[in-house]
Structures are given as C-alpha cells and as structure tokens.
Design a protein around this motif. Structure first.
Motif, PDB file in Angstrom:
ATOM      1  N   GLY A 127       6.450  -0.021   8.723  1.00 44.32           N
ATOM      2  CA  GLY A 127       6.054   0.996   7.756  1.00 44.32           C
ATOM      3  C   GLY A 127       7.110   2.075   7.616  1.00 44.32           C
ATOM      4  N   ARG A 128       7.048   2.812   6.508  1.00 39.26           N
ATOM      5  CA  ARG A 128       8.035   3.859   6.256  1.00 39.26           C
ATOM      6  C   ARG A 128       7.343   5.149   5.819  1.00 39.26           C
ATOM      7  NH1 ARG A 128      11.004   3.143   2.010  1.00 39.26           N
ATOM      8  NH2 ARG A 128       9.917   1.339   1.138  1.00 39.26           N
ATOM      9  N   VAL A 129       8.018   6.260   6.072  1.00 44.50           N
ATOM     10  CA  VAL A 129       7.549   7.575   5.649  1.00 44.50           C
ATOM     11  C   VAL A 129       8.676   8.268   4.906  1.00 44.50           C
ATOM     12  CG1 VAL A 129       6.668   9.824   6.379  1.00 44.50           C
ATOM     13  CG2 VAL A 129       6.016   7.761   7.651  1.00 44.50           C
ATOM     14  N   GLU A 130       8.358   8.838   3.738  1.00 44.75           N
ATOM     15  CA  GLU A 130       9.331   9.637   2.993  1.00 44.75           C
ATOM     16  C   GLU A 130       8.761  11.041   2.815  1.00 44.75           C
ATOM     17  OE1 GLU A 130      10.658   7.857  -0.619  1.00 44.75           O
ATOM     18  OE2 GLU A 130      11.332   5.993   0.360  1.00 44.75           O
ATOM     19  N   THR A 131       9.496  12.042   3.279  1.00 42.92           N
ATOM     20  CA  THR A 131       9.064  13.432   3.155  1.00 42.92           C
ATOM     21  C   THR A 131       9.725  14.082   1.939  1.00 42.92           C
ATOM     22  OG1 THR A 131      10.821  14.118   4.668  1.00 42.92           O
ATOM     23  CG2 THR A 131       8.669  13.667   5.629  1.00 42.92           C
ATOM     24  N   SER A 132       9.333  15.333   1.652  1.00 38.87           N
ATOM     25  CA  SER A 132       9.845  16.090   0.495  1.00 38.87           C
ATOM     26  C   SER A 132       9.693  15.282  -0.794  1.00 38.87           C
ATOM     27  CB  SER A 132      11.315  16.479   0.715  1.00 38.87           C
ATOM     28  OG  SER A 132      11.455  17.276   1.878  1.00 38.87           O
ATOM     29  N   THR A 133       8.571  14.581  -0.899  1.00 36.79           N
ATOM     30  CA  THR A 133       8.305  13.733  -2.058  1.00 36.79           C
ATOM     31  C   THR A 133       6.953  14.116  -2.643  1.00 36.79           C
ATOM     32  OG1 THR A 133       9.535  11.924  -1.003  1.00 36.79           O
ATOM     33  CG2 THR A 133       8.116  11.349  -2.859  1.00 36.79           C
TER      34      THR A 133
ATOM     35  N   VAL B 271       3.756  -0.950   4.038  1.00 36.64           N
ATOM     36  CA  VAL B 271       3.169   0.354   3.772  1.00 36.64           C
ATOM     37  C   VAL B 271       4.246   1.420   3.630  1.00 36.64           C
ATOM     38  CG1 VAL B 271       1.548   2.099   4.619  1.00 36.64           C
ATOM     39  CG2 VAL B 271       1.151  -0.313   5.152  1.00 36.64           C
ATOM     40  N   LEU B 272       4.058   2.301   2.643  1.00 38.98           N
ATOM     41  CA  LEU B 272       4.915   3.466   2.460  1.00 38.98           C
ATOM     42  C   LEU B 272       4.040   4.713   2.403  1.00 38.98           C
ATOM     43  CD1 LEU B 272       7.640   4.880   1.785  1.00 38.98           C
ATOM     44  CD2 LEU B 272       7.174   4.365  -0.629  1.00 38.98           C
ATOM     45  N   VAL B 273       4.393   5.723   3.212  1.00 32.51           N
ATOM     46  CA  VAL B 273       3.678   6.999   3.215  1.00 32.51           C
ATOM     47  C   VAL B 273       4.567   8.041   2.536  1.00 32.51           C
ATOM     48  CG1 VAL B 273       2.552   8.754   4.622  1.00 32.51           C
ATOM     49  CG2 VAL B 273       2.576   6.368   5.399  1.00 32.51           C
ATOM     50  N   LEU B 274       4.000   8.784   1.588  1.00 33.26           N
ATOM     51  CA  LEU B 274       4.739   9.804   0.849  1.00 33.26           C
ATOM     52  C   LEU B 274       4.178  11.182   1.182  1.00 33.26           C
ATOM     53  CD1 LEU B 274       4.901   8.029  -2.633  1.00 33.26           C
ATOM     54  CD2 LEU B 274       6.677   8.074  -0.860  1.00 33.26           C
ATOM     55  N   GLU B 275       5.043  12.098   1.594  1.00 32.50           N
ATOM     56  CA  GLU B 275       4.633  13.429   2.019  1.00 32.50           C
ATOM     57  C   GLU B 275       5.390  14.500   1.236  1.00 32.50           C
ATOM     58  OE1 GLU B 275       3.358  16.799   3.385  1.00 32.50           O
ATOM     59  OE2 GLU B 275       2.385  14.934   4.052  1.00 32.50           O
ATOM     60  N   ALA B 276       4.658  15.472   0.674  1.00 36.31           N
ATOM     61  CA  ALA B 276       5.282  16.523  -0.127  1.00 36.31           C
ATOM     62  C   ALA B 276       6.095  17.499   0.725  1.00 36.31           C
ATOM     63  CB  ALA B 276       4.214  17.276  -0.920  1.00 36.31           C
ATOM     64  N   ARG B 277       5.622  17.784   1.923  1.00 33.58           N
ATOM     65  CA  ARG B 277       6.319  18.744   2.777  1.00 33.58           C
ATOM     66  C   ARG B 277       7.541  18.090   3.437  1.00 33.58           C
ATOM     67  NH1 ARG B 277       3.716  21.687   7.084  1.00 33.58           N
ATOM     68  NH2 ARG B 277       4.850  23.503   6.334  1.00 33.58           N
TER      69      ARG B 277
ATOM     70  N   TYR C 288      -2.805   1.174  11.011  1.00 34.60           N
ATOM     71  CA  TYR C 288      -3.710   0.019  11.072  1.00 34.60           C
ATOM     72  C   TYR C 288      -3.364  -1.004   9.995  1.00 34.60           C
ATOM     73  CZ  TYR C 288      -6.861   2.033  14.570  1.00 34.60           C
ATOM     74  OH  TYR C 288      -7.397   2.531  15.736  1.00 34.60           O
ATOM     75  N   LEU C 289      -3.016  -0.534   8.804  1.00 37.12           N
ATOM     76  CA  LEU C 289      -2.666  -1.476   7.732  1.00 37.12           C
ATOM     77  C   LEU C 289      -1.364  -2.206   8.060  1.00 37.12           C
ATOM     78  CD1 LEU C 289      -3.545   0.610   4.533  1.00 37.12           C
ATOM     79  CD2 LEU C 289      -4.959  -1.067   5.737  1.00 37.12           C
ATOM     80  N   ALA C 290      -0.386  -1.481   8.606  1.00 37.81           N
ATOM     81  CA  ALA C 290       0.888  -2.122   8.947  1.00 37.81           C
ATOM     82  C   ALA C 290       0.705  -3.153  10.046  1.00 37.81           C
ATOM     83  CB  ALA C 290       1.903  -1.055   9.373  1.00 37.81           C
ATOM     84  N   ARG C 291      -0.137  -2.849  11.014  1.00 36.23           N
ATOM     85  CA  ARG C 291      -0.400  -3.810  12.089  1.00 36.23           C
ATOM     86  C   ARG C 291      -1.133  -5.050  11.584  1.00 36.23           C
ATOM     87  NH1 ARG C 291      -0.525  -1.966  17.782  1.00 36.23           N
ATOM     88  NH2 ARG C 291       0.815  -0.129  17.894  1.00 36.23           N
ATOM     89  N   ALA C 292      -1.806  -4.901  10.444  1.00 34.01           N
ATOM     90  CA  ALA C 292      -2.474  -6.054   9.833  1.00 34.01           C
ATOM     91  C   ALA C 292      -1.531  -6.849   8.934  1.00 34.01           C
ATOM     92  CB  ALA C 292      -3.676  -5.584   9.019  1.00 34.01           C
ATOM     93  N   GLY C 293      -0.273  -6.413   8.857  1.00 35.19           N
ATOM     94  CA  GLY C 293       0.726  -7.163   8.110  1.00 35.19           C
ATOM     95  C   GLY C 293       1.049  -6.632   6.726  1.00 35.19           C
TER      96      GLY C 293
ATOM     97  N   ALA D  41       0.831  -1.203   0.000  1.00 32.10           N
ATOM     98  CA  ALA D  41       0.000   0.000   0.000  1.00 32.10           C
ATOM     99  C   ALA D  41       0.867   1.254   0.000  1.00 32.10           C
ATOM    100  CB  ALA D  41      -0.917   0.022   1.221  1.00 32.10           C
ATOM    101  N   LEU D  42       0.440   2.229  -0.798  1.00 33.76           N
ATOM    102  CA  LEU D  42       1.044   3.551  -0.835  1.00 33.76           C
ATOM    103  C   LEU D  42       0.045   4.547  -0.282  1.00 33.76           C
ATOM    104  CD1 LEU D  42       2.653   3.875  -4.377  1.00 33.76           C
ATOM    105  CD2 LEU D  42       3.833   4.271  -2.213  1.00 33.76           C
ATOM    106  N   ILE D  43       0.473   5.399   0.627  1.00 32.38           N
ATOM    107  CA  ILE D  43      -0.424   6.407   1.178  1.00 32.38           C
ATOM    108  C   ILE D  43       0.094   7.786   0.793  1.00 32.38           C
ATOM    109  CG2 ILE D  43      -1.307   7.449   3.303  1.00 32.38           C
ATOM    110  CD1 ILE D  43      -1.609   4.694   4.438  1.00 32.38           C
TER     111      ILE D  43
END
Length: 570
Positions: A249-255, A32-38, A24-29, A9-11
C-alpha cells in the motif's frame, strides 16, 4: 505508466481509521492508495513539533481505546509501535490538596479511594463489576456491523441484564454513578470520560454511554489501562503506514481531494484540487461524515432523504489543548515540591466535580467561557524523555472539554490567547510554581481542529455520541450506517461510523470487513471478526452476586493478591 494505474481502492484521509482500513484491505490483496491533505499522517492521532525542540501528541494523547485485536492483526509492534503504561494511571486533584489516585495495582487504587471516602472502595468495586459486565455484552458488537437497536436491546434482555441496558445506554453519567459512588468529587473524577467532546453535562441523558464507551478501554489486554507511545500518538499512525507499505500500500500526503467522482451513479475515483483525477472502483472516506456525505459528493449523488439527513448530522461538542514547553515539573498542592514523583506520570484531572461540569454546560450553551473549568494535564516526557531535545525541559499538555464552537462574542482566532490565559490561571491554583517556568506554548482551539485538522466543528468523535439516534445503526445516518453509502462503491471508515470516536481503530477494522464481505458477495450478512463469548466460569458468575462482590473487594484490596498476580504475569 501512471503510478496510479490499476488501483483497487482509494482511501480519503490518513487518519488512524483510514490507515487501519487500508492495512486490512492490502493484506487481503487489494492495491490501496491513501490520500492525505495534511503534510503528515494521523489526523487527530498524530505527533508534531509544535514548539521547536519538543514533540507533542497534538489532539489525542493516550493509547487507551486502540483495540488489541487490531494491534495484533496488523503486527504493529513489529512495525514500530512501542508504548508504556505509567504506574500511576490517573489522578484527580483538588485545590485544597485532596486527591484520588488510580494505579495499575487495584489494591493501591482502592486504598487511595478509601483515604478520600471510606465507603467508596467497596462501592467502586461493585460498580467495576457492572462496568465489566457491560463490556462483555458490547465487546463483540463493537468489532462488527452495527446491530439494530432491537437486536442490541435483545442482547441485554437475553442475558437478564435489562437494567444494565437502561443504566448505560440511555441514562446520564450522574444517574449511572450516583447509584454506586457516595463522594461527589469521586463521581466528578470518574464521569470525566463521559464528557469528552460532549455537548451536554453529567445530567444529560446518554452521557452514561459515552462514559462506558471510554471506560472499557484497555492496553495490551489490561482492562481500564492506557499507555503512552514512545514517540507520541503519531507512533500509532506511523506504524500503520509502515505496515501498509510492507503489503504494497501507499500513502501520499499534501494531497487535497476536491470531490468524489461519480459516473453512472457509482463512485469511480476522486478529483484532486490540482485538477488531477485518480480512479479506482472503491473509494473509502475516513473524513468526518459531513465532509464525506455533503462536502465531497456532488449535488444529487445521494437520494433526497439521505442528503437531508446528512446535512443534519449532530457535530456539536468540542475541546481544546494548550501544549507547553516547561523547564520545571509542577509542584502540585499537597505534594512535596521539587521532586519527580508519581503525580507527574499519569493523566491528571484537576478540580473535577459535577457542579463544575454543569457550569461549563451553561457557558457552552451561551457560547462563553466559564469562570472555572476542569483541566486535564499530562507530562508525556516524564515517561518518554526523548520527546524533548533539551535536558531539563518537559512537554506539558493541558486540555479542556465541553467547549462551544461558535462564540457569542468574537471567534476562537481572536480570543484563543485570552482563553489560554484563563486556563493557565486555573492551572496555577494546582501548580503555583509553574507560573515562572513556561518557555513556550501552542494552543489548539475548536476552530483549529475544524480548519487545520479537517474535523468539522472540532468534534473529535466526528459526530456526537450522545443518544441512540447517533449510535449503532443510526451512525452516521441510517442510509450509511453499515459503512457502505447509497452511492455504490463509496464507503465510510472514520470515527463518524460505528462504533464511534476515540483512537480505537474499530471503524477502520469494521469498514474493511464490510468491504471484503461485499466483494465476496456476502452483502446481506453481518460482517466482522468472530469473537468467542467469554465464559465467566465460577469466578465470573460469583462476582455477579452481592456476596461475590464483597469477597472480590477483599481479595482485590489484598497486597498478597497483588504479589501473586505480579508473579503470574512474569
């Protein structure tokens, strides 16, 4: 091997709802990657050093609506969330020194109300029992797929509360409160929560629901209470990131994401502004619905009718903030000067009255600034001194609601300082000493919210919350009301989805439950947590009667009752 291989999943967006959904998705196995512009996480739930040496909650600044179920499910205290409820929660202050103070202790609150207007202590308790009943009937549906309007109405009808449905779902804030509260000023104080990021006035039908939605907030299970996170509201988002990382899960900012990739009619990933593609079978957007359904989708991705509805989403109504670094505390009118007191602890609403809100509404429609405004004020550094690096300084945040996005003359960039000066002149009526104690200021306008915080037209709810056409199974549009969009594999999880805006975590929670249910093949069943309906028991049922309400008022007003409840809580 690419670090983006084998994603489930991409958020899109690391606002608090996107992070809640990701958890919640990561805890379900799921991977997940979260992408943030800021460059920082949180969206409108963030902490920033807007002025050197001072940390501010940029947009949202109190923890009142964040559901305890989400805090507990995701173990956010374990991952760094630490919040404190000020003793004085809210104060209304008028420039003649008149005031009403809402404390954690109900007996102190009632006494303050009665000093302002003798009859309104009992009136307030009578109203509170009806508000609590409204909360009981809507609690479960806020943490689940949205009900149809027919089902919603049936919930109230089956409970014998048809009048309560009409009062809170379709009426105006003024119509709701005038049946209970005598004092015009007290009504103005209470209805403030019905005008947050609103395009309208207290007499606009539907503002009663906006009021009720906010007033049902809680902190650590305490109805109508709020807390202040130790590091500002960004602590909520940071704790969500830590919890997510603990489950892979992971988070990438400035993306920055340019577009959702669609192949054979399905969402398969995203195209970044850099030209890179990141692929995943699930794409979930926490951005506002106009960005999600119009800006990020290629032409033709939505059916024609859904595309037309998406372009008509109502995002009118905005607000603005002035963040100040000061070297003194305000000497508010009616209080002894030069001393730290409870008036510096909580959220202050300065000058609230229905007439002033109506004036703001008239100016809002004209694209102008009103001559006078209701101003919110909060000094978080009184509760959390660590927000400032220099002793003797404080963070003071001011806010104004009911603002237009489009101005009749000029724009917010060219007029922001003029507007801020106007607001400060109003503030100085309540705190005259502060004219000489402002070290620096940072202004956030509706245009800044749109451009810098990526919130279309500066509506912090992502979409209007006035009227049933903007709520429940119509939010954000009928075709995307259950978090899944008409594009297979593409979901929504932001504040533009049910149940709505505010830092609640509910849309993120609900979207995750919907996605997991769909993955399990439960596409035609309601998704959501199982909530046991409250058993009101003898006391709860007694408080529904006139006699019971009068008795409840006498008990709540008693210091003995407060002493007993304090002992039990320990």
């Amino acid at each position: 091997m690419s670090k983006h291989n084998d994603l489930d999943a991409l958020i899109i967006g690391a606002g608090h709802n996107g992070l809640v959904c990701a958890n919640y998705l990561a805890r379900a196995g799921l991977k997940v990657l979260v992408l943030e512009a800021r460059p920082i996480v949180g969206g409108a739930c963030t902490s920033e050093e807007l002025i050197p040496g001072a940390i501010f909650s940029s947009c949202s600044y109190i923890q009142m609506m964040f559901r305890q179920e989400v805090v507990d499910d995701l173990e956010l205290k374990k991952y760094g969330l630490e919040s404190v409820a000020p003793g004085l929660q809210e104060m209304a202050l008028w420039d003649d020194g008149d005031r009403v103070m809402f404390w954690q202790e109900i007996d102190k609150t009632l006494r303050s109300i009665e000093e302002h207007n003798k009859a309104d202590g009992a009136n307030f308790m009578r109203f509170a029992t009806r508000l609590k009943r409204f909360g009981e009937l809507t609690h479960e549906i806020q943490l689940s797929d949205p009900p149809t309007q027919q089902r919603l109405k049936a919930i109230f009808d089956d409970a014998g509360e048809s009048a309560l449905y009409d009062a809170f779902m379709t009426a105006s804030a003024e119509d709701l409160l005038k049946d209970y509260i005598e004092s015009d000023r007290l009504r103005g104080f209470m209805m403030f929560m019905g005008l947050v990021s609103t395009w309208g006035s207290p007499t606009t039908p539907g503002t009663a629901y906006v009021y009720g939605y906010h007033a049902l907030g809680e902190f650590e299970g305490q109805f109508g209470r709020y807390g202040l996170p130790k590091g500002g509201m960004g602590m909520i988002s940071e704790s969500l990131v830590s919890a997510l990382q603990a489950f892979g899960g992971r988070v990438e900012t400035s993306t920055t994401i340019q577009q959702v990739l669609i192949e054979e009619g399905k969402a398969v990933g995203v195209l970044l502004a850099s030209g890179e593609q990141i692929r995943a079978p699930l794409v979930i957007s926490g951005a506002d619905p106009t960005r999600s359904l119009v800006g990020l989708l290629p032409d033709g991705a939505l059916p024609e009718a859904a595309a037309a509805d998406a372009k008509e989403i109502d995002q009118r109504g905005s607000m603005a903030r002035i963040h100040l670094l000061v070297d003194a505390l305000p000497d508010y009118v009616g209080f002894p000067g030069g001393k730290l007191g409870p008036q510096h602890q909580g959220l202050n609403i300065l000058g609230p009255s229905p007439a002033l809100y109506e004036m703001a509404w008239q100016a809002q429609q004209r694209g102008e600034f009103p001559d006078d405004m209701v101003v919110e004020a909060l000094i978080p550094s009184v509760t959390h001194p660590g927000l400032v690096s220099q002793p003797g300084t404080h963070t003071l945040s001011l806010g104004v609601q009911q603002l237009p996005f489009d101005l009749a003359h000029g724009d917010w960039d060219t007029r922001k300082e003029e507007w801020a000066d106007k607001v400060l002149e109003i503030y100085f009526r309540y705190a005259p000493n502060m004219r000489n104690h402002i070290l620096a200021r940072h202004v956030i306008t509706p245009l800044d919210l749109h451009r810098d915080y990526h919130i279309t037209r500066g509506n912090i709810f992502h979409q209007s919350m006035i009227g049933l056409d903007n709520l429940f199974d119509n939010r954000p549009i009928k075709a995307a009301a259950h978090y899944r969009t008409p594009v297979p594999g593409y979901y929504l999880c932001g504040s533009g989805s049910h149940p709505g805006g505010g830092v609640s975590g509910m849309p993120g929670h609900n979207a995750a439950q919907r996605i997991l249910a769909d993955l399990a093949g439960q596409t035609d069943t309601a998704a959501g947590r199982k909530v046991l309906k409250a058993d009101n028991g003898l006391i709860g049922n007694l408080l529904k009667t006139d006699v019971g309400q009068r008795l409840g008022y006498q008990v709540a007003r008693s210091r003995i009752f407060r002493s007993l409840t304090e002992r039990l809580s320990k």
